[in-house]
Scaffold this active site. Structure first.
Site, PDB file in Angstrom:
ATOM      1  N   CYS A 145      -7.861  34.988  53.504  1.00 29.25           N
ATOM      2  CA  CYS A 145      -6.958  36.112  53.795  1.00 29.25           C
ATOM      3  C   CYS A 145      -7.455  37.413  53.142  1.00 29.25           C
ATOM      4  O   CYS A 145      -8.436  37.966  53.598  1.00 29.25           O
ATOM      5  CB  CYS A 145      -5.535  35.746  53.415  1.00 29.25           C
ATOM      6  N   HIS A 156      -4.274  30.804  54.910  1.00 30.74           N
ATOM      7  CA  HIS A 156      -4.247  30.108  53.615  1.00 30.74           C
ATOM      8  C   HIS A 156      -4.223  28.595  53.832  1.00 30.74           C
ATOM      9  O   HIS A 156      -3.151  28.034  54.039  1.00 30.74           O
ATOM     10  CB  HIS A 156      -2.974  30.489  52.858  1.00 30.74           C
ATOM     11  N   GLU A 181      -4.913  26.494  51.469  1.00 26.18           N
ATOM     12  CA  GLU A 181      -4.516  25.912  50.170  1.00 26.18           C
ATOM     13  C   GLU A 181      -2.994  25.756  50.066  1.00 26.18           C
ATOM     14  O   GLU A 181      -2.513  24.977  49.262  1.00 26.18           O
ATOM     15  CB  GLU A 181      -5.085  26.760  49.014  1.00 26.18           C
TER      16      GLU A 181
HETATM   17  N1  GLN Z   1      -2.320  41.799  53.919  1.00 23.73           N
HETATM   18  C1  GLN Z   1      -3.124  41.489  52.781  1.00 23.73           C
HETATM   19  C2  GLN Z   1      -4.245  42.508  52.603  1.00 23.73           C
HETATM   20  O1  GLN Z   1      -4.377  43.365  53.388  1.00 23.73           O
HETATM   21  C3  GLN Z   1      -3.692  40.097  52.882  1.00 23.73           C
HETATM   22  C4  GLN Z   1      -2.564  39.087  52.849  1.00 23.73           C
HETATM   23  C5  GLN Z   1      -2.919  37.795  52.213  1.00 23.73           C
HETATM   24  O2  GLN Z   1      -3.921  37.651  51.510  1.00 23.73           O
HETATM   25  N2  GLN Z   1      -2.056  36.838  52.408  1.00 23.73           N
HETATM   26  O3  GLN Z   1      -4.983  42.448  51.679  1.00 23.73           O
END
Ligand code: GLN
Length: 199
Positions: free
Chosen positions: A79, A172, A174
């Site tokens: 992410c 994610h 995990e």
């Molecule tokens: N929206 C977050 C970002 O721009 C990422 C979200 C996440 O890691 N769950 O960094």
């Protein structure tokens, strides 16, 4: 020496990655300073907030050291971690590490409350299987280079990619206890390819 995986622990969702590695029986340690990189063989950049992570990487003087670490060792980003690994996040507040030949659009799946668990299909070598993962304000991969291997798609869009030693995920795993991507990224360290089928 026993091989060890580091988890960047400046901000965000790093504890759950440690639980996955504990479950796999792999040694791990949190990374907060450049010197921590000297004693590890792979690195996880967790989810969180990429603008904040940019500031903290900068403050800790970790930018150059992560880039040179990544030239020799595998990185798994989830992410915000995927955003940090991209070539371009199309946001001036995010100083990406340029480890994957992809461009991403941040928050493409909406706001925090729009997080969801959904099923996707992994296609990796001889392994094809369905898994449940969590998307939280997920980035979208809007461009990828020829050398980028798509490991999984979500709604027709790439969401898990591999390039060279590195693996990046827009979700994610995990949070759902899924360890297959840790095994793929760190196959030299975890050395249990035959268990990929067991996710
Ligand atoms: N929206 C977050 C970002 O721009 C990422 C979200 C996440 O890691 N769950 O960094």
């Amino acid at each position: 020496m026993v091989k060890k995986i580091g988890i960047l622990a400046l901000q965000g969702n790093f504890q759950n990655h440690k639980l996955i590695l504990d479950h796999l029986g792999v040694e791990s340690t949190y990374v907060r300073y450049s010197s921590n990189l000297d004693h590890i063989n792979g690195l996880i950049i967790p989810g969180g907030e990429s603008t904040t992570m940019t500031k903290l990487i900068d403050k800790a003087g970790l930018y150059e050291s992560i880039v040179s670490f990544a030239a020799k060792n595998p990185i798994l980003g989830t992410c915000a971690g995927l955003i940090m690994m991209a070539d371009n996040a199309m946001d001036d507040r995010v100083n990406t590490l340029k480890l994957l030949d992809i461009d991403v659009e941040r928050n493409a799946s909406g706001r925090q409350i729009h997080s969801l668990v959904d099923t996707l299909t992994i296609n990796y070598n001889d392994v094809q299987k369905k898994i449940d993962v969590t998307f939280i304000r997920a980035p979208k991969i809007v461009r990828y280079g020829n050398n980028v291997n798509i490991i999984a798609k979500y709604k027709g869009e790439p969401c898990a990619v591999q390039s060279g030693m590195h693996v990046g995920l827009s979700f994610h795993p995990e949070l759902n206890g899924i360890s297959i991507f840790h095994k793929i990224a760190f196959n030299n360290i975890i050395n249990n390819r035959q268990e990929l089928h067991a996710a």
